[in-house]
Design a protein around this motif. Structure first.
Motif, short mmCIF file in Angstrom:
data_model
loop_
_atom_site.label_atom_id
_atom_site.label_comp_id
_atom_site.label_asym_id
_atom_site.label_seq_id
_atom_site.Cartn_x
_atom_site.Cartn_y
_atom_site.Cartn_z
N LEU A 1 0.81 -1.23 0.00
CA LEU A 1 0.00 0.00 0.00
C LEU A 1 0.84 1.28 0.00
O LEU A 1 0.34 2.35 -0.33
CB LEU A 1 -0.92 0.03 1.22
N SER A 2 2.10 1.16 0.40
CA SER A 2 2.93 2.36 0.49
C SER A 2 3.26 2.91 -0.89
O SER A 2 3.76 2.19 -1.75
CB SER A 2 4.21 2.05 1.25
N GLU A 3 2.99 4.18 -1.09
CA GLU A 3 3.34 4.81 -2.36
C GLU A 3 4.72 5.44 -2.29
O GLU A 3 5.44 5.51 -3.28
CB GLU A 3 2.29 5.86 -2.71
N SER A 4 5.09 5.91 -1.10
CA SER A 4 6.41 6.56 -0.97
C SER A 4 7.51 5.53 -0.76
O SER A 4 8.70 5.87 -0.87
CB SER A 4 6.39 7.52 0.22
N GLY A 5 7.12 4.30 -0.43
CA GLY A 5 8.14 3.29 -0.13
C GLY A 5 8.82 3.56 1.20
O GLY A 5 9.93 3.08 1.45
N ASN A 6 8.17 4.33 2.05
CA ASN A 6 8.75 4.71 3.34
C ASN A 6 7.76 4.34 4.44
O ASN A 6 6.65 4.87 4.49
CB ASN A 6 9.04 6.21 3.34
N ILE A 7 8.16 3.43 5.32
CA ILE A 7 7.25 2.87 6.32
C ILE A 7 7.87 3.01 7.70
O ILE A 7 9.06 2.77 7.88
CB ILE A 7 6.97 1.38 6.01
N GLY A 8 7.06 3.39 8.67
CA GLY A 8 7.56 3.56 10.04
C GLY A 8 6.91 2.61 11.02
O GLY A 8 5.71 2.35 10.92
N VAL A 9 7.70 2.09 11.96
CA VAL A 9 7.18 1.18 12.99
C VAL A 9 7.59 1.69 14.37
O VAL A 9 8.76 2.02 14.59
CB VAL A 9 7.72 -0.25 12.81
N ILE A 10 6.63 1.75 15.28
CA ILE A 10 6.90 2.21 16.65
C ILE A 10 6.75 1.02 17.58
O ILE A 10 5.67 0.44 17.70
CB ILE A 10 5.94 3.34 17.07
#
Lengths: 342, 313
Positions: A152-161
């Motif tokens: 689903l990511s369009e920016s190819g940038n994903i964050g996890v907390i």
């Protein structure tokens, strides 16, 4: 006067004997007592156990009762409750729902060999016949969520907390990263462990930092994720959750949630205890045994076509993980397998 | 990526903006506590008041949808808890440290009980939106517009409380009385200053500001309430008063330093620079302690701090 003293002495002796030998539950009602580190409505770890016990309570009706002591993050506080329950003899099963309670369970189980204890998340029964351990293969749902996040990511940038790099939180995060990398090797997935399970302000700022750096998908684990969920909602990002369903809070931002079904373990535990086996076994929730469920948010803002793709992907990845074609994490890093009672 | 690019990716406008946001609850609570401590009262119950303020603001907004009602609820509850603390420490002359811990535990338990009973599960609300100051929020240079002129109203008010409180302490009759009562209550009493009245007033001010500090979390920065939402922020606020040597400007610098290091470690993780999370988490505390050590030895500690006043003693 002397007669009064005699009665008093007999009374004290009887009271002492009752204290020394806790009476077993004498009716057909199966009674469970549990402690957990956070609140029963944390949308995470504690809620998952509370929901499971509530489900059993509804199913079994008068044949089941449970008491739940929430918010006992301090181990000493939990130890007081656990000792009370064990010594009362009123409970068929005493649950310590938190990996920090291991040493207390080990000590109490040795002291009260006739009481059945269960604790998690871990697989260590301390070689005691009245201790069961339970855990969850959180990397499985983490992998699926990670794969969907990459999709689903369009920016190819994903964050996890994450909270602290231990237990099912670490397994989930590692599985998530593995799922992202397997689906889109070019995607960037960054992880922040905030070293706290409950610091909502810090978790919120961690999410905001990801957004500022271009993330368009977020995920996280533990009860402090209520903050990052708000960030995802406000900034229009996709959110993937674990432990309990966070669908309502995440609203249109929510995509899928790995839901722990502790009732699967509890059913086995209750059956074993009723047959006279007080422990000695470890249990693992998995996709295969139904202990892990992947829930697609009913409030998600995904369009119908994407939603169908998400559901298909979950189905195929679940099948792949169950069949062994997909291995979310190398075995050294993954959840240990369940062990039967010896 | 060379070192300059790395530094450029870390020291960004978003880190500065996050610093201001993170500092906001600390500032409200610590400035309020400065009022109390300058008059000789220590309130370790700040975190409990913050929790009650956070819950009451959240619940009022959830029920009414009106943010000002939420803010007023937090101020009223905070003021009442400040009043209770004043009654315990000024009128009953109880040991302030222990009664403060009692107030904290009350706030922790009561906010949790009320949340469980009245709300049940975490819900989000529409909190105070950012206010973009016309003409200023568009300044692109160094991200100044984004950092300073695109925050929500409570962030502005928190920083406004610094010069306002400094003015009160240094330029008003009330401020003079506060300082006199904190330094030498017997002398102040001899000058016809009501020590009791001044201490009640400062404790209530501290309570109101701690309530607003809680509200800044639940209806401005996070827009959600959860059990133990503050996670001990009130205790850090009390420490910041010592760090700032009982001066509003010093308190603000302490809050900014602590928040900046926190924001920085989050940014470092967000851009994918791998450092041990344990190290980055302890960094704000370590750096704040080091700064405290080098901040100078001259203490302006109110000499009557924690000492109950008894006329004639």
């Amino acid at each position: 006067m002397r007669k009064g003293l005699r009665f008093l002495a007999v009374g004290v002796a009887a009271f002492g004997l009752v204290g020394l030998f806790p009476a077993a539950a004498q009716d057909d009602v199966f009674r469970v007592a549990a402690v957990s580190p956070s609140a029963t409505n944390d949308l995470a770890f504690s809620q998952s156990m509370f929901d499971a016990l509530t489900m059993l309570d509804e199913e079994m009706g008068d044949a089941f009762e449970f008491t739940f002591q929430e918010g006992t993050f301090v181990v000493d506080d939990a130890a007081v409750a656990l000792r009370d329950w064990a010594s009362s003899g009123e409970y068929d099963l005493v649950i310590a729902h938190g990996s920090q309670y291991g040493s207390v369970v080990e000590e109490l189980a040795a002291e009260f060999p006739e009481v059945a204890f269960a604790w998690g998340t871990d697989v260590n029964t301390f070689d005691l016949p009245n201790v069961s351990a339970y855990t969850v293969a959180a990397e499985q749902g983490g992998y699926i969520n990670g794969a969907l996040a990459a999709m689903l990511s369009e920016s190819g940038n994903i964050g996890v907390i994450g909270p602290i790099e231990v237990g099912d939180a670490k397994l989930y995060v590692d599985g998530f990263v593995s799922g992202v990398n397997a689906t889109d090797p070019d995607a960037t997935v960054n992880v922040t462990y905030i070293q706290s399970f409950g610091d909502v302000p810090l978790a919120t700022e961690a999410a905001t930092a990801f957004v500022s750096n271009g993330a368009d998908v977020l995920s996280g684990t533990a009860q402090m994720v209520v903050g990052p969920i708000g960030v995802a909602l406000e900034d229009g990002l996709w959110w993937f959750g674990t432990q309990s369903s966070q669908a309502e809070l995440a609203a249109e931002s929510g995509v899928s949630f790995q839901v722990y079904r502790w009732d699967v373990v509890l059913r086995d535990l209750i059956a074993d205890i009723q047959e006279g086996t007080l422990g000695g076994e470890s249990y693992v929730l998995t996709l295969e045994n139904g202990g892990i469920e992947m829930e697609v948010s009913e409030f998600t803002g995904l369009d119908e076509e994407t939603l169908a793709t998400v559901e298909d992907t979950i189905a195929s990845l679940t099948e792949g993980i169950i069949s062994g074609d997909i291995v979310p994490l190398p075995s050294a890093e993954a959840t240990p397998e369940a062990t039967p009672a010896s | 990526m060379n070192i300059l690019e790395v530094l450029g990716s870390i020291f960004t406008a978003s880190v500065a903006a996050a610093t201001l946001r993170l500092a906001t609850p600390y500032l409200f609570a610590a400035i309020g506590e400065t009022f109390a401590q300058r008059s000789g009262l220590l309130n370790l119950g700040v975190d409990g008041i913050m929790l009650m303020g956070a819950f009451s603001a959240f619940y009022a907004v959830l029920m009414t949808g009106n943010l000002l009602v939420g803010l007023a609820a937090a101020m009223i509850i905070g003021g009442l808890m400040g009043l209770a603390m004043a009654f315990i420490s000024v009128t009953l002359k109880a040991q302030q440290g222990i009664s403060g811990i009692g107030l904290y535990l009350f706030g922790l338990g009561m906010s949790e009980l009320l949340f469980q009973t009245l709300v049940g599960t975490p819900k989000s609300i529409q909190g105070f939106p950012p206010i973009y100051i016309p003409g200023l929020s568009d300044i692109q240079f160094l991200g100044i517009g984004r950092i300073f002129f695109s925050q929500n109203i409570l962030v502005y008010l928190a920083f406004l409380s610094v010069p306002v409180s400094a003015f009160i302490f240094n330029r008003t009759n009330f401020g003079l009385k506060i300082r006199a009562v904190g330094q030498n209550p017997a002398a102040a009493d001899a000058m016809d200053v009501s020590v009791t009245r001044v201490r009640y007033a400062t404790q209530i001010i501290g309570g109101v500001m701690a309530g607003v500090a809680g509200a800044s979390l639940s209806i401005a920065l996070l827009d959600v309430f959860q059990q133990n939402l503050t996670g001990g922020m009130g205790f850090i606020a009390v420490a910041l008063v010592y760090f700032g040597r009982w001066k509003p400007l010093g308190v603000m610098l302490g809050a900014l330093l602590f928040s900046f290091v926190n924001a920085l470690q989050l940014q470092i993780s967000a851009v994918g620079i791998q450092i041990p999370p344990e190290f980055s988490t302890m960094a704000p505390y370590v750096i704040t302690i080091i700064a405290l050590v080098f901040a100078g030895k001259q203490s302006e500690r109110p000499t009557a701090l924690t000492v109950p006043f008894q006329r004639g003693e």
